[in-house]
Motif scaffolding. Structure first.
Motif, PDB file in Angstrom:
ATOM      1  N   ARG A  97     -29.999 -18.189  37.323  1.00  0.00           N
ATOM      2  CA  ARG A  97     -28.773 -17.394  37.396  1.00  0.00           C
ATOM      3  C   ARG A  97     -29.062 -15.904  37.232  1.00  0.00           C
ATOM      4  O   ARG A  97     -28.272 -15.076  37.647  1.00  0.00           O
ATOM      5  CB  ARG A  97     -27.794 -17.860  36.320  1.00  0.00           C
ATOM      6  CG  ARG A  97     -26.423 -17.250  36.442  1.00  0.00           C
ATOM      7  CD  ARG A  97     -25.440 -17.955  35.564  1.00  0.00           C
ATOM      8  NE  ARG A  97     -24.225 -17.165  35.396  1.00  0.00           N
ATOM      9  CZ  ARG A  97     -23.149 -17.573  34.744  1.00  0.00           C
ATOM     10  NH1 ARG A  97     -23.127 -18.764  34.184  1.00  0.00           N
ATOM     11  NH2 ARG A  97     -22.094 -16.797  34.634  1.00  0.00           N
ATOM     12  N   ARG A 102     -26.899 -14.834  45.294  1.00  0.00           N
ATOM     13  CA  ARG A 102     -26.901 -16.221  45.749  1.00  0.00           C
ATOM     14  C   ARG A 102     -27.593 -17.156  44.771  1.00  0.00           C
ATOM     15  O   ARG A 102     -28.312 -18.065  45.176  1.00  0.00           O
ATOM     16  CB  ARG A 102     -27.539 -16.336  47.126  1.00  0.00           C
ATOM     17  CG  ARG A 102     -26.862 -15.474  48.158  1.00  0.00           C
ATOM     18  CD  ARG A 102     -27.327 -15.796  49.546  1.00  0.00           C
ATOM     19  NE  ARG A 102     -26.575 -15.040  50.536  1.00  0.00           N
ATOM     20  CZ  ARG A 102     -26.630 -15.286  51.832  1.00  0.00           C
ATOM     21  NH1 ARG A 102     -27.387 -16.248  52.293  1.00  0.00           N
ATOM     22  NH2 ARG A 102     -25.926 -14.567  52.668  1.00  0.00           N
ATOM     23  N   ALA A 103     -27.356 -16.934  43.469  1.00  0.00           N
ATOM     24  CA  ALA A 103     -28.017 -17.766  42.466  1.00  0.00           C
ATOM     25  C   ALA A 103     -27.539 -19.196  42.517  1.00  0.00           C
ATOM     26  O   ALA A 103     -28.167 -20.069  41.938  1.00  0.00           O
ATOM     27  CB  ALA A 103     -27.783 -17.190  41.074  1.00  0.00           C
ATOM     28  N   ASN A 104     -26.411 -19.456  43.178  1.00  0.00           N
ATOM     29  CA  ASN A 104     -25.885 -20.803  43.220  1.00  0.00           C
ATOM     30  C   ASN A 104     -26.174 -21.504  44.543  1.00  0.00           C
ATOM     31  O   ASN A 104     -25.652 -22.573  44.803  1.00  0.00           O
ATOM     32  CB  ASN A 104     -24.377 -20.782  42.968  1.00  0.00           C
ATOM     33  CG  ASN A 104     -23.653 -19.840  43.903  1.00  0.00           C
ATOM     34  OD1 ASN A 104     -24.254 -18.929  44.454  1.00  0.00           O
ATOM     35  ND2 ASN A 104     -22.374 -20.040  44.090  1.00  0.00           N
ATOM     36  N   VAL A 105     -27.016 -20.913  45.379  1.00  0.00           N
ATOM     37  CA  VAL A 105     -27.298 -21.521  46.673  1.00  0.00           C
ATOM     38  C   VAL A 105     -28.424 -22.534  46.537  1.00  0.00           C
ATOM     39  O   VAL A 105     -29.500 -22.225  46.028  1.00  0.00           O
ATOM     40  CB  VAL A 105     -27.679 -20.452  47.710  1.00  0.00           C
ATOM     41  CG1 VAL A 105     -28.162 -21.113  48.993  1.00  0.00           C
ATOM     42  CG2 VAL A 105     -26.485 -19.549  47.985  1.00  0.00           C
TER      43      VAL A 105
ATOM     44  N   TYR B  32     -17.324 -19.309  44.854  1.00  0.00           N
ATOM     45  CA  TYR B  32     -18.324 -19.130  45.894  1.00  0.00           C
ATOM     46  C   TYR B  32     -18.161 -20.255  46.900  1.00  0.00           C
ATOM     47  O   TYR B  32     -18.001 -21.424  46.532  1.00  0.00           O
ATOM     48  CB  TYR B  32     -19.733 -19.165  45.298  1.00  0.00           C
ATOM     49  CG  TYR B  32     -19.957 -18.139  44.230  1.00  0.00           C
ATOM     50  CD1 TYR B  32     -19.676 -18.417  42.901  1.00  0.00           C
ATOM     51  CD2 TYR B  32     -20.418 -16.865  44.557  1.00  0.00           C
ATOM     52  CE1 TYR B  32     -19.854 -17.461  41.925  1.00  0.00           C
ATOM     53  CE2 TYR B  32     -20.603 -15.908  43.576  1.00  0.00           C
ATOM     54  CZ  TYR B  32     -20.324 -16.219  42.265  1.00  0.00           C
ATOM     55  OH  TYR B  32     -20.494 -15.274  41.301  1.00  0.00           O
ATOM     56  N   MET B  34     -19.521 -21.977  50.654  1.00  0.00           N
ATOM     57  CA  MET B  34     -20.661 -22.061  51.534  1.00  0.00           C
ATOM     58  C   MET B  34     -20.411 -23.078  52.644  1.00  0.00           C
ATOM     59  O   MET B  34     -19.602 -24.000  52.484  1.00  0.00           O
ATOM     60  CB  MET B  34     -21.905 -22.499  50.742  1.00  0.00           C
ATOM     61  CG  MET B  34     -22.374 -21.454  49.754  1.00  0.00           C
ATOM     62  SD  MET B  34     -23.116 -22.165  48.265  1.00  0.00           S
ATOM     63  CE  MET B  34     -21.659 -22.615  47.335  1.00  0.00           C
ATOM     64  N   TYR B  36     -22.928 -25.459  55.038  1.00  0.00           N
ATOM     65  CA  TYR B  36     -24.258 -25.934  55.343  1.00  0.00           C
ATOM     66  C   TYR B  36     -24.212 -26.666  56.681  1.00  0.00           C
ATOM     67  O   TYR B  36     -23.240 -27.351  57.006  1.00  0.00           O
ATOM     68  CB  TYR B  36     -24.764 -26.904  54.267  1.00  0.00           C
ATOM     69  CG  TYR B  36     -25.193 -26.260  52.971  1.00  0.00           C
ATOM     70  CD1 TYR B  36     -24.262 -25.894  52.005  1.00  0.00           C
ATOM     71  CD2 TYR B  36     -26.535 -26.023  52.703  1.00  0.00           C
ATOM     72  CE1 TYR B  36     -24.659 -25.311  50.808  1.00  0.00           C
ATOM     73  CE2 TYR B  36     -26.947 -25.449  51.504  1.00  0.00           C
ATOM     74  CZ  TYR B  36     -26.003 -25.091  50.566  1.00  0.00           C
ATOM     75  OH  TYR B  36     -26.398 -24.519  49.378  1.00  0.00           O
ATOM     76  N   LEU B  46     -28.407 -23.803  54.554  1.00  0.00           N
ATOM     77  CA  LEU B  46     -27.303 -22.862  54.374  1.00  0.00           C
ATOM     78  C   LEU B  46     -27.024 -22.117  55.679  1.00  0.00           C
ATOM     79  O   LEU B  46     -27.929 -21.559  56.291  1.00  0.00           O
ATOM     80  CB  LEU B  46     -27.635 -21.866  53.269  1.00  0.00           C
ATOM     81  CG  LEU B  46     -26.536 -20.861  52.957  1.00  0.00           C
ATOM     82  CD1 LEU B  46     -25.349 -21.549  52.290  1.00  0.00           C
ATOM     83  CD2 LEU B  46     -27.071 -19.734  52.070  1.00  0.00           C
ATOM     84  N   TYR B  49     -22.337 -17.954  53.583  1.00  0.00           N
ATOM     85  CA  TYR B  49     -22.104 -17.836  52.141  1.00  0.00           C
ATOM     86  C   TYR B  49     -21.063 -16.744  51.933  1.00  0.00           C
ATOM     87  O   TYR B  49     -21.221 -15.632  52.435  1.00  0.00           O
ATOM     88  CB  TYR B  49     -23.409 -17.461  51.451  1.00  0.00           C
ATOM     89  CG  TYR B  49     -23.321 -17.217  49.968  1.00  0.00           C
ATOM     90  CD1 TYR B  49     -23.055 -15.938  49.460  1.00  0.00           C
ATOM     91  CD2 TYR B  49     -23.524 -18.249  49.070  1.00  0.00           C
ATOM     92  CE1 TYR B  49     -22.990 -15.719  48.094  1.00  0.00           C
ATOM     93  CE2 TYR B  49     -23.469 -18.030  47.708  1.00  0.00           C
ATOM     94  CZ  TYR B  49     -23.205 -16.770  47.223  1.00  0.00           C
ATOM     95  OH  TYR B  49     -23.141 -16.556  45.873  1.00  0.00           O
ATOM     96  N   SER B  92     -18.720 -23.524  44.654  1.00  0.00           N
ATOM     97  CA  SER B  92     -19.299 -23.593  43.315  1.00  0.00           C
ATOM     98  C   SER B  92     -18.581 -22.654  42.362  1.00  0.00           C
ATOM     99  O   SER B  92     -17.899 -21.708  42.784  1.00  0.00           O
ATOM    100  CB  SER B  92     -20.797 -23.319  43.352  1.00  0.00           C
ATOM    101  OG  SER B  92     -21.053 -22.000  43.744  1.00  0.00           O
ATOM    102  N   GLY B  98     -23.583 -22.038  31.317  1.00  0.00           N
ATOM    103  CA  GLY B  98     -24.452 -21.049  31.944  1.00  0.00           C
ATOM    104  C   GLY B  98     -24.934 -21.423  33.330  1.00  0.00           C
ATOM    105  O   GLY B  98     -25.584 -20.642  34.002  1.00  0.00           O
ATOM    106  N   PHE B 100     -24.082 -23.683  37.161  1.00  0.00           N
ATOM    107  CA  PHE B 100     -23.051 -23.749  38.197  1.00  0.00           C
ATOM    108  C   PHE B 100     -22.691 -25.196  38.452  1.00  0.00           C
ATOM    109  O   PHE B 100     -23.501 -26.088  38.272  1.00  0.00           O
ATOM    110  CB  PHE B 100     -23.580 -23.198  39.528  1.00  0.00           C
ATOM    111  CG  PHE B 100     -23.799 -21.723  39.565  1.00  0.00           C
ATOM    112  CD1 PHE B 100     -25.038 -21.199  39.309  1.00  0.00           C
ATOM    113  CD2 PHE B 100     -22.749 -20.873  39.869  1.00  0.00           C
ATOM    114  CE1 PHE B 100     -25.251 -19.836  39.358  1.00  0.00           C
ATOM    115  CE2 PHE B 100     -22.959 -19.505  39.922  1.00  0.00           C
ATOM    116  CZ  PHE B 100     -24.208 -18.982  39.662  1.00  0.00           C
ATOM    117  N   THR B 102     -21.481 -27.311  41.719  1.00  0.00           N
ATOM    118  CA  THR B 102     -21.296 -27.227  43.169  1.00  0.00           C
ATOM    119  C   THR B 102     -20.801 -28.575  43.669  1.00  0.00           C
ATOM    120  O   THR B 102     -21.348 -29.612  43.285  1.00  0.00           O
ATOM    121  CB  THR B 102     -22.618 -26.880  43.875  1.00  0.00           C
ATOM    122  OG1 THR B 102     -23.091 -25.624  43.398  1.00  0.00           O
ATOM    123  CG2 THR B 102     -22.418 -26.790  45.386  1.00  0.00           C
TER     124      THR B 102
END
Lengths: 117, 114
Positions: A97, A102-105, B32, B34, B36, B46, B49, B92, B98, B100, B102
């Motif tokens: 993170r 794009r830390a969640n990709v 967020y 996305m 795909y 991906l 985004y 997500s 801390g 995520f 998704t």
């Protein structure tokens, strides 16, 4: 680019066999994931790991376990395979993170298609 | 109620058509979004985004997010046979721990006929 490699692309196993699915990533990511993908159900999270020797259950952990002995490698284990575990298994990793962009990709491997007879 | 709904298709269109793919979701905490793309016998990769509401364009692809309606779309202009694939929406949000969370839609299978 991050590369996530799943060494076994197609496996056929018999009911009751122990199955190991291996996944290796080459970008030093802390976070790694195992999903299964079934038609109409999408991707469902089995287990994830945010560090070596650390693991957390996802949404459908029953019948599975995982191992993370090295940062780059995350293994999914089916202790006693059953026919309802026939599926496509996808490994993924993502950056920490602290990498704001794009830390969640998630970056996925090509998948391991498992058939249990 | 499912967290995310996506029509599985299949959707079949002629080459050159404009394609519209959509997802709805139920939790307004998602930030967020996305898309795909997954070719047959491959893993998802991906494609687009976005963060928050609005449009984002990348070549023939436009991603649209309407957070007030909890609705996201992917538009493909001048569709090509090489666009034939399954398209998965994903979203997500931050967790208190801390990390995520998704979630993925089930995917829409698209066929573009030459």
């Amino acid at each position: 680019d991050v590369k996530v490699t799943q060494s076994s692309r197609y496996l056929v196993k018999r009911t009751g066999e122990k199955v190991f699915l291996e996944c290796v990533q080459d970008m030093d990511h802390e976070n790694m994931f195992w999903y299964r993908q079934d038609p109409g159900l999408g991707l469902r999270l089995i287990y994830f790991s945010y560090d070596v020797k650390m693991k957390e259950k996802g949404d459908i952990p029953e019948g599975y376990s995982v191992s993370r002995e090295k940062k780059e490698r995350f293994s999914l284990i089916l202790e006693s395979a059953s026919t309802n575990q026939t599926s496509m298994y996808l490994c993924a990793s993502r950056p920490p993170r602290t990498e704001l962009s794009r830390a969640n990709v998630l970056t996925f491997g090509a998948g391991s298609r498992l058939t249990v007879l | 109620q499912k967290e995310v709904e996506q029509d599985p298709g299949p959707l079949s269109v002629p080459e050159g058509a404009i394609v519209s793919l959509n997802c709805t979701y139920s939790n307004s905490a998602f930030q967020y979004f996305m898309w795909y793309r997954q070719y047959s016998r491959k893993g998802p990769e991906l494609l687009m985004y976005t963060y928050s509401s609005g449009n984002k364009e990348d070549g023939r692809f436009t991603a649209q997010v309407d957070k007030s309606s909890k609705y996201i779309s992917l538009f493909i202009r001048d569709s090509q046979p090489s666009d034939s694939a399954t398209y998965l929406c994903a979203m997500s949000r931050y967790l208190n721990t801390g990390g995520f969370k998704t979630i993925f839609g089930a995917g829409t299978r698209l066929f573009v006929k030459a």
